[in-house]
Design an enzyme around this catalytic site. Sequence first.
Site, mmCIF file in Angstrom:
data_model
loop_
_atom_site.group_PDB
_atom_site.id
_atom_site.type_symbol
_atom_site.label_atom_id
_atom_site.label_comp_id
_atom_site.label_asym_id
_atom_site.label_seq_id
_atom_site.Cartn_x
_atom_site.Cartn_y
_atom_site.Cartn_z
ATOM 1 N N GLY A 127 0.794 -1.212 0.000
ATOM 2 C CA GLY A 127 0.000 0.000 0.000
ATOM 3 C C GLY A 127 0.832 1.271 0.000
ATOM 4 O O GLY A 127 1.926 1.331 -0.571
ATOM 5 N N SER A 128 0.328 2.294 0.685
ATOM 6 C CA SER A 128 0.930 3.624 0.614
ATOM 7 C C SER A 128 2.297 3.732 1.273
ATOM 8 O O SER A 128 2.952 4.766 1.155
ATOM 9 C CB SER A 128 -0.018 4.663 1.240
#
Length: 582
Positions: free
Chosen positions: A304-305
């Site tokens: 993810g981020s």
Amino acid sequence: MTFLSRIMLLKSQAHFSTDVQRGGAVVSGATFKGAGKRKTEMAKTRVGLMIAGFCVVYAIIGGRLVQYGHAQPETVSSILPADRLMASRPDILDRNGEVLATDIRTVSLFAEPHKIVDPDEAVERLSTVLKDLDVKDTYRKLSSNSRFQWLRRQLTPKQQSQILALGIPGIGFRPEKRRFYPGGPTASHIVGFVNIDNRGMAGMERYIDSQGMAELRALGMTSDTPLEPVRLSIDIRVQNLVRDTLVRSVEKYGAIGAGAVVLDVHTGEVLAMASVPDFDPNKPTEGAQEGWLNRMSNGTFEMGSTFKAFTTAMALDSGKVRMSDSFDARYPIRIGGFTIKDFHGKNRILSVPEIFQYSSNIGTARMAEAVGISEHQAFLTRLGLLNKIETELPEVATPTQPRVWKQINSVTISFGHGVSTTPLQTAVAVAALVNGGRLIPPTFLPRSKEQADALAQVVIKEKTSDEMRFLFDWNGTKGSGRRARVDGFDVGGKTGTAEKVVNGRYSDDKNFNAFIAAFPISNPQYAVLTFIDEPKSGDDNGGPTAGYTAAPMMKEIIQRSAAILGVEPTFGEDGSALLVSY
């Protein structure tokens, strides 16, 4: 002729006569010599036959020895030699000398079926002590024609005493050694476990065997001999609190799993690493369903981020993007039939620190476009995120990536979708971002600063590392990392909430949440990564996102471990305030 003269004549004739008269029979000299020759030949024949007989016997013995030497152990005997049964393993210690694994003496129960008088009675008596005894299987063993059968391995002293009191003929005990793990599941995925024959099956136990322990054991050179302990880099105090945090977080957030690692950014030493569910190495089979999977090193996930930290570092290090630059994040990006948009979009032009603070997918994708596809792939490879990580643990998974990187791949990978890697190597890459730009392989063994320097590879400029520390600190005070902030320890980091792929599609209600951090961010000493898999809720009535799950986990771990790790807190602008109440 006188009598005397006749005697003399006969004696003189005897010198020339080869005839011998015995018992009235006259035997010629040639016949006498033939009889002696035959006796000599018969004697030689007997000696030759004896020599041939001995040669045949020894040839048979030698042949059988060669046969046994090439046969598999189970075909030779159903029991190992005594020196193999008593083979020792070295103790495993943490960095402070606390015992993580050791050998204890025990005994195993065996039977000699040919000496068993009444198998039925023997089984009945044994079942009074061994309550879970398989009656049918035991009866089959005791009724067989074999001369040896194992009945139960590694008895307790009480069980041995009770069986001895039964007085069953044909039942005996063999000494063995059993591996004991005082901490139970505390460091199970790191230490690993052994099988019933004391052979390493996972973790550092298996690593020890791979370093020559198995060969020494096979040669019988570890028989009842004290071996030099193996000291790990793990601090069992930190390890315990990390695992405790994970266990409670899984229950608190209704997740299916969680993990965390604490890493020395200057040496690559792993101070603590845990993955739950886990297992008790004293009873490893009880955790076989889920507990054996070490999600930290043997599980791959889209991070993810958290990957935005690597994309930002790549853009800054390339020289094509500066901290003062801005990117248009007003409009979604449409590419390859997909639409890239922000989760909480600001719908305006954002500076590089704001892109990091607001975790903008659009702004991060724009930075990746500025660098280019080939450089993007090369940078992540240089950070070790796309290759199998090298460390002592045998349980290490290989990351996955697109076979051919296209523009859509580079865009999605820039914010953490499209590449799956292990949380452990993600933490190693984070350490490189904050320690001055040096990628150091992780280790579960003690390593000095000098040894680490010899292994380190420069992957980003020192200036880029300084800028990344600023961004981590910026996000820790103003962005999604606020819930991981610990007073006095300047925690800087980045959240990552990734939707999991279910049946080939991204799920709206199943997330993999992670948080990467370093502390104290002004002069990082440790990198920490936490993740939680498929949480159902979050802190403070927040949703199941990283800011409300993985970040609070990070805060608790640092809050409880910083003092143990020797990190001194600072309070206030000038560090003059020395007290804080938790």
